[in-house]
Design a protein around this motif. Sequence first.
Motif, PDB file in Angstrom:
ATOM      1  N   ASP A   1      34.612 -38.999  25.123  1.00 47.07           N
ATOM      2  CA  ASP A   1      35.655 -38.111  24.602  1.00 47.07           C
ATOM      3  C   ASP A   1      35.959 -36.963  25.548  1.00 47.07           C
ATOM      4  N   ASN A   2      35.557 -37.112  26.830  1.00 50.31           N
ATOM      5  CA  ASN A   2      35.827 -36.090  27.853  1.00 50.31           C
ATOM      6  C   ASN A   2      35.318 -34.705  27.452  1.00 50.31           C
ATOM      7  N   PRO A   3      34.014 -34.591  27.170  1.00 49.80           N
ATOM      8  CA  PRO A   3      33.476 -33.317  26.701  1.00 49.80           C
ATOM      9  C   PRO A   3      33.365 -32.293  27.821  1.00 49.80           C
ATOM     10  N   GLN A   4      33.055 -31.066  27.444  1.00 51.86           N
ATOM     11  CA  GLN A   4      32.722 -30.053  28.432  1.00 51.86           C
ATOM     12  C   GLN A   4      31.342 -30.388  29.013  1.00 51.86           C
ATOM     13  N   MET A   5      31.094 -29.963  30.243  1.00 50.81           N
ATOM     14  CA  MET A   5      29.859 -30.336  30.941  1.00 50.81           C
ATOM     15  C   MET A   5      28.594 -29.966  30.156  1.00 50.81           C
ATOM     16  N   PRO A   6      28.487 -28.747  29.584  1.00 48.16           N
ATOM     17  CA  PRO A   6      27.279 -28.440  28.811  1.00 48.16           C
ATOM     18  C   PRO A   6      27.081 -29.380  27.625  1.00 48.16           C
ATOM     19  N   THR A   7      28.168 -29.801  26.992  1.00 46.85           N
ATOM     20  CA  THR A   7      28.066 -30.723  25.858  1.00 46.85           C
ATOM     21  C   THR A   7      27.537 -32.077  26.318  1.00 46.85           C
TER      22      THR A   7
ATOM     23  N   ASP B   1      28.521 -22.470  33.606  1.00 47.17           N
ATOM     24  CA  ASP B   1      27.271 -22.350  34.367  1.00 47.17           C
ATOM     25  C   ASP B   1      26.140 -21.737  33.543  1.00 47.17           C
ATOM     26  N   GLU B   2      26.433 -20.690  32.788  1.00 49.07           N
ATOM     27  CA  GLU B   2      25.374 -20.043  32.004  1.00 49.07           C
ATOM     28  C   GLU B   2      24.817 -20.969  30.926  1.00 49.07           C
TER      29      GLU B   2
ATOM     30  N   GLU C   1      20.950 -22.537  30.609  1.00 53.01           N
ATOM     31  CA  GLU C   1      20.154 -22.383  29.387  1.00 53.01           C
ATOM     32  C   GLU C   1      19.626 -23.737  28.910  1.00 53.01           C
ATOM     33  N   LEU C   2      20.464 -24.774  28.999  1.00 54.26           N
ATOM     34  CA  LEU C   2      20.033 -26.119  28.591  1.00 54.26           C
ATOM     35  C   LEU C   2      18.960 -26.674  29.519  1.00 54.26           C
TER      36      LEU C   2
ATOM     37  N   VAL D   1      17.297 -29.417  24.633  1.00 59.61           N
ATOM     38  CA  VAL D   1      17.260 -29.738  23.207  1.00 59.61           C
ATOM     39  C   VAL D   1      16.337 -30.929  22.990  1.00 59.61           C
ATOM     40  N   LYS D   2      15.836 -31.064  21.777  1.00 56.04           N
ATOM     41  CA  LYS D   2      14.895 -32.137  21.474  1.00 56.04           C
ATOM     42  C   LYS D   2      15.620 -33.480  21.358  1.00 56.04           C
TER      43      LYS D   2
END
Length: 361
Positions: free
Chosen positions: A50-56, A118-119, A123-124, A129-130
């Motif tokens: 679904d062409n997500p944002q990079m952090p997603t 970037d931030e 953080e990820l 995440v588990k």
Amino acid sequence: MLPLQRTPSTGQIRRIRREQSEFDLGKRDTPPERIIKEQIQQTIDNAGVDNPQMPTLIMRLQQAGISVRTGFTRNGKSKGISYEKDGQAFSGTQLGAAYTFPGLQKHLAVDYQTERDDEPINELLLKPVKPRRVEQLEKLFQEIEHKHQQPQFTPPTEDKVVWQVLHKYLSEKRYIPDYIVQGLHGNQLLYMDEQRNILFIKRDLDGEKTGALIWSKPRENHRTVEYDQNTSTQKGWFYLRLGGQPKSKVENVFLCSTPIDAMSAATYLISSCSQLPPTRTMLIVADDPNNLPMEFLKSFNRVVVAFNNDQEGNLAASAVLELLPQGKRLKTHNPDWSQELEAHLREEQEKLRHQDRGFSL
């Protein structure tokens, strides 16, 4: 030119063929497992459909049990990206051109913006995440695929010429403060389109725009209708958040009848407290018992049901309170929050006049 997806080695292909033959002859209980490289490639494809944002995308891969590493040069450009699953690590290049950091953007249309992403990426990487259970992961990817196949909502083009007219009306006739009006407009959540419709943009809880509500008779009533039934999706609501810190977790939720009532209730809340709420507060237009963000709402100890004090609002409140035992009804003295705000501001002005009359040197 690098291939988009690197193929398995000759030895790996032989192993898969041998195990498949054994399975077909009944000599093996299970079919051959795909090699780790293919599993990672397939998971990236599924997570990026679904062409997500990079952090997603990175978060989804972590949920699938894939560790991600990336780095940046001093000028902020990506050094590269690598993936690891079950102890086997691969660089993006080893997986194929589509799985390098720039390849994710070029070939999978993953959305990456340096200042925005970037931030949260860092953080990820520091606090992954588990991983989800297999059934949870399958459900997640099914939902992503289903959502991707739905008609995509394209917000109508704004008629910027008439924005000042709407701005003046909301400020002078509806008493909505400039920072709320301009904040919504700046994020393209409130404006007039080229047909002079007043639009309130709906979003899902991740912030993706999913539809719009039209306010066609501002001088007669507050009711809105869907902009386009064919492209609007159920999983979307008009909402605004205020107080606390922008990235803080929402702690208080108010359910409102219409967008203008949500804006009026927010203004009333700020005025009565003489400041923004100290904790992050969300006002969401969700008066349809059949279309509530139930999982989200159930995560709160208390939900304020602030529907209008009219027949329609009271009926909706009764239905919603049956679904949300932790809900608390908040009634206005007037039929709606816009009138309640106006009465409150008049009362505050009257108090100030009395204070001025009692002042002497």
